[in-house]
Design an enzyme around this catalytic site. Sequence first.
Site, PDB file in Angstrom:
ATOM      1  N   HIS A  49       0.833  -1.201   0.000  1.00 31.93           N
ATOM      2  CA  HIS A  49       0.000   0.000   0.000  1.00 31.93           C
ATOM      3  C   HIS A  49       0.864   1.245   0.000  1.00 31.93           C
ATOM      4  O   HIS A  49       1.788   1.382   0.807  1.00 31.93           O
ATOM      5  CB  HIS A  49      -0.914   0.014   1.237  1.00 31.93           C
ATOM      6  N   TYR A  87      -9.527   5.371   7.537  1.00 34.48           N
ATOM      7  CA  TYR A  87      -9.748   5.681   8.950  1.00 34.48           C
ATOM      8  C   TYR A  87     -10.764   6.804   9.005  1.00 34.48           C
ATOM      9  O   TYR A  87     -10.562   7.853   8.383  1.00 34.48           O
ATOM     10  CB  TYR A  87      -8.457   6.123   9.623  1.00 34.48           C
ATOM     11  N   PRO A  96      -4.438  -0.183  18.575  1.00 33.22           N
ATOM     12  CA  PRO A  96      -4.259  -0.680  17.209  1.00 33.22           C
ATOM     13  C   PRO A  96      -4.396   0.382  16.133  1.00 33.22           C
ATOM     14  O   PRO A  96      -4.141   0.089  14.957  1.00 33.22           O
ATOM     15  CB  PRO A  96      -5.363  -1.735  17.085  1.00 33.22           C
ATOM     16  N   LYS A 120       0.988  -0.618  15.143  1.00 32.32           N
ATOM     17  CA  LYS A 120       2.394  -0.671  15.541  1.00 32.32           C
ATOM     18  C   LYS A 120       2.761  -1.894  16.381  1.00 32.32           C
ATOM     19  O   LYS A 120       3.951  -2.157  16.586  1.00 32.32           O
ATOM     20  CB  LYS A 120       2.767   0.595  16.337  1.00 32.32           C
ATOM     21  N   TYR A 160       3.551   6.593  10.127  1.00 32.01           N
ATOM     22  CA  TYR A 160       2.735   5.441   9.737  1.00 32.01           C
ATOM     23  C   TYR A 160       3.585   4.362   9.091  1.00 32.01           C
ATOM     24  O   TYR A 160       3.415   3.172   9.370  1.00 32.01           O
ATOM     25  CB  TYR A 160       1.626   5.893   8.784  1.00 32.01           C
TER      26      TYR A 160
END
Length: 391
Positions: free
Chosen positions: A72, A201, A293, A297, A385
Amino acid sequence: MHTQVAIIGAGPAGLLLSQLLQGAGIDCVVLERHDRAYVESRIRAGILEQITVDLLARVGVDARMRREGLPHDGFNLAVDGSTFRIDMTGLTAGSKVMVYGQTEVTHDLIEACLERNTPLVFEAQDVALHDIESDRPFVTFTKDGQARRLDCDFIAGCDGFHGVSRRSIPEERLAAFERVYPFGWLGILADVPPCGEELTYSNHERGFALASMRSPTRSRYYVQCGLDERLEDWPDERIWDELATRLGPEAASHMTRGPSIEKSIAPLRSFVCETMRHGRLFLAGDAAHIVPPTGAKGLNLAASDVAILSDALIRWYGEGEACGLDGYARRALARVWKAERFSWWFTGLTHRFPDMDSFARKMQLAELDYIRGSRAAQTTLAENYVGLPLA
């Protein structure tokens, strides 16, 4: 029995550590209290940072991930139904993440252990750690009703938050920090195509939601829920309806509904035990730290822990140098606390808190709007990220 390193726990951290050590000619034995079927059935995270991908390649356990994993380049943020994209690759000079379930990682590592004859003991009951402050620690356990003893040079505690390893350290020697969040995640796994090619998200007035995936035909979704919620009050149709509302009309229009194959409610917490070494015992992964979550990580921190620990042990056995072992906690915690900060911040940015007043909500929306319009803010988000480098 005798080995050089006794590894407690056959999750990804313990299994990966075993392969890193075995590849360097260091003997190890992995003890796991559950059976193999239980270990491989645990549903966990599915986003791998480049560091984790590289470590799997280093031990030769990346072939299936390369075939079936989903690289991704970015992800989406939705705010009350309006969506914008974070271009991770463009913002970080080419970095990306790999979507590949922790269940699959665990399966691949177990297969590698069996192929390479790594001693792997499932259903090891009553595990206890002894003399960890001495230079001759040992582990006792029972297998098939018979008492066993494993003598070793070092013990790696990779047995999770509720495992025996951290509990073996005297309480007065522990330095722990914790934040428990006033909500949980209700997760649903379904054999339906994802609603998008990348994760979304969502911060919605009704609460957080996440659209994720495990493969082109298997989707993983989450909605924020109260800690007092019960699964029986959430039939599949209610979950799909809530997801459609929170993710917004664009995601909802591409959402394929179907029966769940797994549902669960997980509480959220941030936890760090800074005592990652006590004598000859070293903690790694969830035994030492837990992250919400939201930032994906947990598995990646476990991987970086064992990368640091394995390198330190290789230097000890190869060159007789103790500096790597002495500096293990410092190096690991440098990355752990940065990941904790990001996960805490990202959770605060995307969730509705029970005590959130109108001012706090406006501040949250203002920050999201700032990220939408600022390349600098997006770069910071993308850098964290995809994963920060090892210290």
